[in-house]
Design a protein around this motif. Structure first.
Motif, PDB file in Angstrom:
ATOM      1  N   UNK A  34       0.824  -1.206   0.000  1.00  0.00           N
ATOM      2  CA  UNK A  34       0.000   0.000   0.000  1.00  0.00           C
ATOM      3  C   UNK A  34       0.861   1.260   0.000  1.00  0.00           C
ATOM      4  N   UNK A  35       0.552   2.182  -0.900  1.00  0.00           N
ATOM      5  CA  UNK A  35       1.147   3.515  -0.902  1.00  0.00           C
ATOM      6  C   UNK A  35      -0.009   4.506  -0.699  1.00  0.00           C
ATOM      7  N   UNK A  36      -0.190   4.942   0.546  1.00  0.00           N
ATOM      8  CA  UNK A  36      -1.399   5.652   0.939  1.00  0.00           C
ATOM      9  C   UNK A  36      -1.144   7.140   1.138  1.00  0.00           C
ATOM     10  N   UNK A 176       9.300   3.315  -6.564  1.00  0.00           N
ATOM     11  CA  UNK A 176       9.895   1.980  -6.655  1.00  0.00           C
ATOM     12  C   UNK A 176       9.884   1.249  -5.319  1.00  0.00           C
ATOM     13  N   UNK A 177       9.479   1.920  -4.262  1.00  0.00           N
ATOM     14  CA  UNK A 177       9.510   1.318  -2.920  1.00  0.00           C
ATOM     15  C   UNK A 177       8.536   0.151  -2.848  1.00  0.00           C
ATOM     16  N   UNK A 178       9.005  -0.998  -2.380  1.00  0.00           N
ATOM     17  CA  UNK A 178       8.210  -2.226  -2.378  1.00  0.00           C
ATOM     18  C   UNK A 178       7.435  -2.448  -1.087  1.00  0.00           C
ATOM     19  N   UNK A 179       7.648  -1.616  -0.080  1.00  0.00           N
ATOM     20  CA  UNK A 179       6.943  -1.791   1.180  1.00  0.00           C
ATOM     21  C   UNK A 179       5.669  -0.974   1.248  1.00  0.00           C
ATOM     22  N   UNK A 193       1.739  11.403  -7.845  1.00  0.00           N
ATOM     23  CA  UNK A 193       2.822  10.584  -8.388  1.00  0.00           C
ATOM     24  C   UNK A 193       3.048   9.304  -7.590  1.00  0.00           C
ATOM     25  N   UNK A 194       2.877   9.353  -6.259  1.00  0.00           N
ATOM     26  CA  UNK A 194       3.351   8.226  -5.445  1.00  0.00           C
ATOM     27  C   UNK A 194       2.240   7.363  -4.831  1.00  0.00           C
ATOM     28  N   UNK A 195       0.977   7.792  -4.879  1.00  0.00           N
ATOM     29  CA  UNK A 195      -0.059   7.066  -4.135  1.00  0.00           C
ATOM     30  C   UNK A 195      -0.791   6.043  -4.991  1.00  0.00           C
ATOM     31  N   UNK A 196      -1.177   4.946  -4.339  1.00  0.00           N
ATOM     32  CA  UNK A 196      -2.051   3.951  -4.959  1.00  0.00           C
ATOM     33  C   UNK A 196      -3.399   3.880  -4.245  1.00  0.00           C
ATOM     34  N   UNK A 197      -3.492   4.512  -3.077  1.00  0.00           N
ATOM     35  CA  UNK A 197      -4.733   4.546  -2.304  1.00  0.00           C
ATOM     36  C   UNK A 197      -4.779   5.850  -1.512  1.00  0.00           C
ATOM     37  N   UNK A 209     -10.270   5.051  -0.110  1.00  0.00           N
ATOM     38  CA  UNK A 209     -10.487   4.882  -1.541  1.00  0.00           C
ATOM     39  C   UNK A 209      -9.264   4.160  -2.096  1.00  0.00           C
ATOM     40  N   UNK A 210      -9.450   2.999  -2.684  1.00  0.00           N
ATOM     41  CA  UNK A 210      -8.326   2.255  -3.243  1.00  0.00           C
ATOM     42  C   UNK A 210      -8.022   2.717  -4.659  1.00  0.00           C
ATOM     43  N   UNK A 211      -7.803   4.032  -4.764  1.00  0.00           N
ATOM     44  CA  UNK A 211      -7.409   4.661  -6.021  1.00  0.00           C
ATOM     45  C   UNK A 211      -6.450   5.803  -5.683  1.00  0.00           C
ATOM     46  N   UNK A 212      -5.648   6.247  -6.637  1.00  0.00           N
ATOM     47  CA  UNK A 212      -4.668   7.306  -6.354  1.00  0.00           C
ATOM     48  C   UNK A 212      -5.323   8.616  -5.934  1.00  0.00           C
ATOM     49  N   UNK A 213      -4.516   9.496  -5.353  1.00  0.00           N
ATOM     50  CA  UNK A 213      -5.007  10.789  -4.887  1.00  0.00           C
ATOM     51  C   UNK A 213      -5.607  11.619  -6.020  1.00  0.00           C
TER      52      UNK A 213
END
Length: 305
Positions: A34-36, A176-179, A193-197, A209-213
């Protein structure tokens, strides 16, 4: 909830400062990748929530859980290198400056890892904190976090004081961060640029919301429109029940105690969910020096007659 197994989270969290309730029944779960983006108005408690995730603040209620073996790195807004400390010392020592009450890694970081992280951000390992600018302090804190190769990154305003080149570099690293990662930022382009949720902190709770900002504006408008409709519906029910109360509930008090309790509950629900008539408190205080001239006065005089 994220589809990936959670590595860090809060369940039914409750926290108050004095008589101010910040969170109530709040839950957040971080999956492995997760990139929140953590969104919320100023004063809603975003930075406090970040400290609760880190473990720097103890909850009044609820539960914080961490997957065993998880390494967490936290970069607060006010991270700063001590004046007599070199950057190498700052990055390598196990109790680095993060936040009051937060324990970092138990073992010192190997020098070569610290030097690699500092070099990536253009910092001299032998520079001392007394000579650092705000941007250099920020880059040192980011280098310290990344050098630990964490499973979870918690970043509070990471782009503060950074120039455009440093921000673009950070975007690439975090992309590129995998955590798992939670980021607070006012930089919309950076979050895009960096969020997925995205999680939205409002009225002491979180909505996910499980979508980018980038899709936050449309999503939040949909939520607010639905809540306003529900608020109007609740108001109509309360009006109807209040009219019933005024028509003579006293004569049938025993039979209608349940209905009275329900009316009280409806009124409390309206108070808790009041999004139309929200109160706004304005206050002034000292802030950091501004970069632009706000006001200039000359030959000012004042007297009372």
């Amino acid at each position: 909830m994220s589809a990936a197994p959670p590595v860090l989270g809060l369940r039914d969290a409750r926290l108050s400062f004095g008589d101010k309730r910040l969170f109530e029944g709040l839950s957040i779960y971080l999956g492995t990748n997760d990139h929140i983006s953590l969104i919320g108005a100023n004063g809603t408690g975003k930075s406090t929530l970040m400290k609760c995730l880190m473990g720097a603040l103890e909850l009044d209620g609820g539960e914080r859980f961490v997957k065993p073996g998880t390494v967490i790195a936290y970069v607060p807004q006010d991270a700063e290198v001590a004046s007599d400390e070199t950057l190498l010392e700052f990055v390598t020592r196990p109790d680095g400056i993060v936040a009051p009450g937060v324990r970092a890694a138990e073992e010192p970081l190997p020098h070569h890892k610290a030097e690699e992280a500092l070099a990536a951000l253009g910092l001299d390992p032998l520079r001392k904190g007394a000579n650092l600018s705000g941007g250099e302090n920020r880059r040192a804190a980011i280098a310290r976090a990344l050098a630990r190769e964490p499973d979870v990154l918690l970043l509070d305003e990471p782009t503060n004081h950074l120039d455009l080149a440093a921000i673009q570099w950070l975007e690439g690293v975090l992309g590129r961060f995998r955590g798992a990662m939670v980021v607070i930022s006012h930089d919309r382009t950076f979050l895009n640029s960096i969020s997925t949720a995205t999680v939205w902190l409002q009225r002491r709770r979180l909505t996910r919301m499980d979508r980018p900002f980038a899709e936050f504006e449309e999503w939040s408008e949909e939520i607010l429109t639905l809540e306003i409709k529900e608020q109007h519906k609740l108001a109509r029910v309360i009006d109807r029940e209040t009219q019933w109360l005024h028509r003579g509930v006293t004569a049938r008090r025993k039979r209608n105690q349940g209905r009275l309790r329900n009316l009280d509950a409806l009124r409390e629900a309206r108070r808790q969910r009041d999004i139309i008539g929200a109160k706004v408190n304005l206050s002034s205080g000292e802030g950091p020096p501004a970069s632009q001239l706000v006001c200039e006065l000359r030959n000012v005089q004042k007297h009372f007659t």
